[in-house]
Enzyme design. Structure first.
Site, PDB file in Angstrom:
ATOM      1  N   ASP A   1       5.292  -5.427   6.382  1.00 47.64           N
ATOM      2  CA  ASP A   1       4.655  -5.529   5.068  1.00 47.64           C
ATOM      3  C   ASP A   1       3.510  -6.539   5.060  1.00 47.64           C
ATOM      4  OD1 ASP A   1       4.656  -4.738   2.300  1.00 47.64           O
ATOM      5  OD2 ASP A   1       5.435  -6.737   1.819  1.00 47.64           O
TER       6      ASP A   1
ATOM      7  N   LYS B   1     -10.593 -11.042  -0.452  1.00 51.17           N
ATOM      8  CA  LYS B   1     -10.468 -12.358  -1.091  1.00 51.17           C
ATOM      9  C   LYS B   1     -11.683 -13.220  -0.748  1.00 51.17           C
ATOM     10  CE  LYS B   1      -5.419 -12.538  -1.121  1.00 51.17           C
ATOM     11  NZ  LYS B   1      -5.016 -12.834  -2.488  1.00 51.17           N
TER      12      LYS B   1
ATOM     13  N   GLU C   1       5.627 -16.775  -0.753  1.00 52.06           N
ATOM     14  CA  GLU C   1       5.779 -16.257  -2.115  1.00 52.06           C
ATOM     15  C   GLU C   1       7.047 -16.818  -2.736  1.00 52.06           C
ATOM     16  OE1 GLU C   1       4.621 -11.908  -2.559  1.00 52.06           O
ATOM     17  OE2 GLU C   1       5.082 -12.048  -0.433  1.00 52.06           O
TER      18      GLU C   1
ATOM     19  N   HIS D   1      -1.925  -8.128   6.866  1.00 52.48           N
ATOM     20  CA  HIS D   1      -2.657  -9.239   6.238  1.00 52.48           C
ATOM     21  C   HIS D   1      -2.794 -10.461   7.155  1.00 52.48           C
ATOM     22  CE1 HIS D   1      -2.226  -6.761   2.818  1.00 52.48           C
ATOM     23  NE2 HIS D   1      -0.997  -7.107   2.493  1.00 52.48           N
TER      24      HIS D   1
ATOM     25  N   LYS E   1       9.524 -14.453   1.306  1.00 54.38           N
ATOM     26  CA  LYS E   1       9.783 -14.329  -0.144  1.00 54.38           C
ATOM     27  C   LYS E   1      10.730 -15.442  -0.579  1.00 54.38           C
ATOM     28  CE  LYS E   1       8.138 -10.026  -0.176  1.00 54.38           C
ATOM     29  NZ  LYS E   1       6.806  -9.810  -0.750  1.00 54.38           N
TER      30      LYS E   1
ATOM     31  N   ARG F   1      -0.061  14.310 -11.450  1.00 56.88           N
ATOM     32  CA  ARG F   1       0.606  15.529 -11.920  1.00 56.88           C
ATOM     33  C   ARG F   1       0.821  15.520 -13.431  1.00 56.88           C
ATOM     34  NH1 ARG F   1       5.651  15.083  -8.177  1.00 56.88           N
ATOM     35  NH2 ARG F   1       5.321  13.019  -9.028  1.00 56.88           N
TER      36      ARG F   1
ATOM     37  N   HIS G   1      -6.256  -5.686   1.076  1.00 59.50           N
ATOM     38  CA  HIS G   1      -6.890  -6.441  -0.007  1.00 59.50           C
ATOM     39  C   HIS G   1      -7.102  -7.915   0.348  1.00 59.50           C
ATOM     40  CE1 HIS G   1      -2.677  -7.222  -1.066  1.00 59.50           C
ATOM     41  NE2 HIS G   1      -3.125  -8.326  -1.624  1.00 59.50           N
TER      42      HIS G   1
ATOM     43  N   LYS H   1      -2.472   0.560   1.899  1.00 60.49           N
ATOM     44  CA  LYS H   1      -1.345   0.262   2.771  1.00 60.49           C
ATOM     45  C   LYS H   1      -0.078   0.873   2.154  1.00 60.49           C
ATOM     46  CE  LYS H   1       1.086  -3.937   1.579  1.00 60.49           C
ATOM     47  NZ  LYS H   1       1.387  -5.333   1.795  1.00 60.49           N
TER      48      LYS H   1
HETATM   49  N1  LIG Z   1       1.575  -0.976  -6.546  1.00 62.20           N
HETATM   50  C1  LIG Z   1       1.051  -1.839  -5.719  1.00 62.20           C
HETATM   51  O1  LIG Z   1       0.897  -3.019  -6.020  1.00 62.20           O
HETATM   52  C2  LIG Z   1       0.588  -1.411  -4.354  1.00 62.20           C
HETATM   53  C3  LIG Z   1       0.083  -2.391  -3.482  1.00 62.20           C
HETATM   54  C4  LIG Z   1      -0.395  -1.991  -2.230  1.00 62.20           C
HETATM   55  C5  LIG Z   1      -0.345  -0.662  -1.871  1.00 62.20           C
HETATM   56  N2  LIG Z   1       0.169   0.275  -2.733  1.00 62.20           N
HETATM   57  C6  LIG Z   1       0.169   1.673  -2.296  1.00 62.20           C
HETATM   58  O2  LIG Z   1      -0.599   2.432  -3.234  1.00 62.20           O
HETATM   59  C7  LIG Z   1      -0.062   3.733  -3.374  1.00 62.20           C
HETATM   60  C8  LIG Z   1       0.294   3.959  -4.850  1.00 62.20           C
HETATM   61  O3  LIG Z   1       1.280   3.015  -5.223  1.00 62.20           O
HETATM   62  P1  LIG Z   1       1.808   2.838  -6.712  1.00 62.20           P
HETATM   63  O4  LIG Z   1       2.607   1.600  -6.732  1.00 62.20           O
HETATM   64  O5  LIG Z   1       0.677   2.984  -7.681  1.00 62.20           O
HETATM   65  O6  LIG Z   1       2.803   4.088  -6.858  1.00 62.20           O
HETATM   66  P2  LIG Z   1       3.370   4.748  -8.205  1.00 62.20           P
HETATM   67  O7  LIG Z   1       3.388   3.776  -9.312  1.00 62.20           O
HETATM   68  O8  LIG Z   1       4.617   5.451  -7.821  1.00 62.20           O
HETATM   69  O9  LIG Z   1       2.266   5.842  -8.570  1.00 62.20           O
HETATM   70  C9  LIG Z   1       2.073   7.010  -7.813  1.00 62.20           C
HETATM   71  C10 LIG Z   1       0.972   7.836  -8.438  1.00 62.20           C
HETATM   72  O10 LIG Z   1       0.836   9.030  -7.692  1.00 62.20           O
HETATM   73  C11 LIG Z   1       0.947  10.151  -8.557  1.00 62.20           C
HETATM   74  N3  LIG Z   1       1.567  11.237  -7.798  1.00 62.20           N
HETATM   75  C12 LIG Z   1       2.820  11.277  -7.260  1.00 62.20           C
HETATM   76  N4  LIG Z   1       3.024  12.451  -6.631  1.00 62.20           N
HETATM   77  C13 LIG Z   1       1.891  13.171  -6.783  1.00 62.20           C
HETATM   78  C14 LIG Z   1       1.472  14.442  -6.361  1.00 62.20           C
HETATM   79  N5  LIG Z   1       2.291  15.289  -5.677  1.00 62.20           N
HETATM   80  N6  LIG Z   1       0.227  14.848  -6.656  1.00 62.20           N
HETATM   81  C15 LIG Z   1      -0.612  14.069  -7.360  1.00 62.20           C
HETATM   82  N7  LIG Z   1      -0.277  12.831  -7.785  1.00 62.20           N
HETATM   83  C16 LIG Z   1       0.949  12.395  -7.499  1.00 62.20           C
HETATM   84  C17 LIG Z   1       1.828   9.656  -9.713  1.00 62.20           C
HETATM   85  O11 LIG Z   1       1.635  10.366 -10.901  1.00 62.20           O
HETATM   86  P3  LIG Z   1       2.496  11.704 -11.250  1.00 62.20           P
HETATM   87  O12 LIG Z   1       3.923  11.386 -10.988  1.00 62.20           O
HETATM   88  O13 LIG Z   1       2.172  11.986 -12.668  1.00 62.20           O
HETATM   89  O14 LIG Z   1       1.978  12.748 -10.338  1.00 62.20           O
HETATM   90  C18 LIG Z   1       1.250   8.253  -9.867  1.00 62.20           C
HETATM   91  O15 LIG Z   1       0.038   8.287 -10.574  1.00 62.20           O
HETATM   92  C19 LIG Z   1       1.148   3.777  -2.439  1.00 62.20           C
HETATM   93  O16 LIG Z   1       0.741   4.297  -1.199  1.00 62.20           O
HETATM   94  C20 LIG Z   1       1.542   2.322  -2.280  1.00 62.20           C
HETATM   95  O17 LIG Z   1       2.197   2.078  -1.079  1.00 62.20           O
HETATM   96  C21 LIG Z   1       0.623  -0.090  -3.962  1.00 62.20           C
END
Ligand SMILES: NC(=O)c1ccc[n+]([C@@H]2O[C@H](COP(=O)([O-])OP(=O)(O)OC[C@H]3O[C@@H](n4cnc5c(N)ncnc54)[C@H](OP(=O)(O)O)[C@@H]3O)[C@@H](O)[C@H]2O)c1
Length: 483
Positions: free
Chosen positions: A235, A182, A216, A240, A331, A51, A178, A148
């Site tokens: 989780d 590995k 961890e 995993h 953890k 966004r 992921h 996930k």
């Molecule tokens: N971070 C990790 O290490 C990790 C690991 C495994 C899985 N995941 C999964 O990966 C996904 C993303 O995680 P994240 O940690 O990257 O989350 P995040 O940091 O909160 O990022 C969310 C992203 O989605 C965008 N977004 C939010 N609402 C939106 C909308 N209505 N339309 C379009 N874009 C939108 C946000 O940008 P804007 O706010 O600018 O729209 C941002 O780019 C989640 O499902 C999470 O469970 C993450």
């Protein structure tokens, strides 16, 4: 020995959530590395979508920062980065609105592989899938990648599968776990199915038990409120650890083919017995070393969510009847380590008088740190002291054995994204696998919820709750040290 890099076909990869944490820490640095290695060719493009009101240059600056932060210094190369950034574009899109979609459609090219990475909250998957179809951006050959958590129980996983299935065929859906990307995890299949050595012994007749540990040192500080809605079972175990268990326990697939491999994994999950309450230990870490405890980090003093779980499970089939699989993850434990240990039974009869120091053979597959394998063997203790036995490791560290080639091994995300572009689903979870894993996990979770079980406190920096030690002791076994 340096592995050959085979470039993938040109592609357009749209990353929804391209400005988020996962994209910045894993996906974009991973793509940079593949570009640097020559696997992603200069005629491919990455389109960030979120966004935030950015243009191409704003997105490129954000990506350059992410690469500076998350790519190791020795891999940073200004010239390569400059070329990589030229392949990046950005479109401002709200998954729930109609703005931005025509611009995205105009950017996409025909005649190249098209993939859409949903790196956003799962609640948005349906909106994205629907709009990609409604705006005629995604076609029947395109791929979507989802992250996930894939549901929080069987009902929500089914709902998510049904939502995606309304717009995409199963062959187009890449559900990332992921752990499957590995190197050592894939090596598990190579070790089992490319060598004659282990497979004849790979059964209850010769294997006493299997331990899977993912430990961890970090806590949940900073994301405690989110973690508290999930816990270690949801989780880590349902996805995993379950995938690791499947790769150890599955029958040889007829071919290294996506559906053949996933069919065999599914059979393992379906053959899992219900886990008995006395075979589960849950824990919450206490404060220590100047850091808060779980109750503080979760911002929920009454929380009953587990930051640690250990459990014993059985697979009811001909191969595994009678061999327990012990799983544990947590953890704030003593060390950061992930390993699978396969303990073989003792020989049926010892010809040696000196049974002192006797130990079983153990095959340890280390996922981290220092990926590799270790086979604990009995040998004669060197020296003139008669026929005394001692145990030594046959140690294979991949870093030592493979040298330069190991340095070049891509991380899990790099490999998995390249597999999406190649159209190879072997290392991605199929919808029925995910549902079967939830069907196994659901009664375990609802069981402790309905009984109101409270997790046991454990010291930060320890090996977990005392009762987890007892889980094995009462079977006459012990956990391997976490170190
Ligand atoms: N971070 C990790 O290490 C990790 C690991 C495994 C899985 N995941 C999964 O990966 C996904 C993303 O995680 P994240 O940690 O990257 O989350 P995040 O940091 O909160 O990022 C969310 C992203 O989605 C965008 N977004 C939010 N609402 C939106 C909308 N209505 N339309 C379009 N874009 C939108 C946000 O940008 P804007 O706010 O600018 O729209 C941002 O780019 C989640 O499902 C999470 O469970 C993450």
């Amino acid at each position: 020995m340096v592995s050959r890099v085979i470039p993938v076909e040109p592609f357009d990869l749209v990353i929804f959530g391209g400005t988020g944490d996962l994209a910045r820490r894993k996906i974009l640095p991973g793509l940079y590395r593949r570009f640097q290695a020559g696997q992603m060719t200069p005629d491919s493009r990455i389109i960030g979508a979120a966004r935030a009101d950015l243009d191409d240059n704003g997105f490129r600056a954000l990506v350059a920062e992410a690469i500076a932060e998350f790519v190791p210094a020795e891999r940073q190369d200004k010239a390569v980065l400059g070329e990589f950034l030229k392949q990046l574009h950005y479109v401002a899109i709200d998954a729930k609105g109609e703005g931005g979609w025509p611009q995205l459609k105009a950017l996409m090219r025909s005649g190249v592989v098209q993939a859409f990475y949903f790196s956003v909250a799962p609640a948005l998957f349906g909106d994205l899938a629907e709009r990609l179809r409604a705006h005629k951006i995604a076609g029947k050959n395109d791929r979507i990648v989802v992250e996930k958590p894939f549901g929080r129980d069987l009902a929500t996983a089914r709902e998510l599968n049904a939502t995606l299935a309304r717009h995409f065929d199963e062959s187009q859906i890449y559900r990332i776990d992921h752990y499957l990307g590995k190197e050592t995890v894939q090596n598990l299949m190579a070790v089992r199915f490319a060598n004659i050595l282990f497979e004849p012994l790979w059964k209850a007749e010769y294997i006493d038990h299997v331990q899977i540990t993912v430990a961890e040192t970090v806590g949940v500080d900073g994301r405690g409120a989110y973690y508290d809605t999930s816990g270690a079972m949801r989780d880590m175990v349902q996805n995993h650890l379950m995938q690791l268990l499947c790769l150890i326990a599955m029958e040889p697939p007829y071919h290294f083919d996506p559906n053949a491999v996933r069919d065999e994994k599914l059979k393992v999950i379906r053959a899992l017995d219900a886990v008995q309450p006395q075979d589960i230990v849950r824990g919450q870490y206490l404060a220590g070393d100047g850091q808060g405890g779980y109750l503080e980090h979760s911002e929920n003093p009454a929380s009953r969510t587990e930051s640690y779980i250990a459990l014993k499970c059985h697979i009811s089939n001909w191969r595994w009847k009678g061999t327990p699989f012990y799983l544990r993850t947590g953890k704030r434990l003593r060390a950061r380590t992930s390993e699978i240990a396969i303990t073989f039974k003792e020989p049926p009869h010892s010809i040696f008088d000196d049974a002192e120091g006797w130990r079983e053979n153990v095959l340890v597959i280390r996922l981290q740190p220092n990926e590799g394998m270790n086979l604990m063997m009995m040998i004669k203790e060197p020296g003139p002291g008669g026929m005394r036995l001692t145990q030594v490791p046959l140690d294979m560290s991949f870093a030592d054995a493979l040298g330069e080639a190991h340095q070049e091994t891509p991380d899990a995300y790099e490999r998995l994204i390249m597999d999406v572009i190649r159209g190879n689903q072997t290392l991605f979870m199929r919808g029925d696998e995910v549902e079967a894993a939830w069907a196994w996990a659901d009664p375990i979770i609802t069981g402790w919820e309905s009984r109101g079980d409270k997790p046991q406190a454990y010291d930060a920096g320890s090996s977990g709750p005392e009762d987890a030690l007892m889980l094995m002791h009462r079977d006459g076994r012990r956990w391997r040290d976490i170190r």
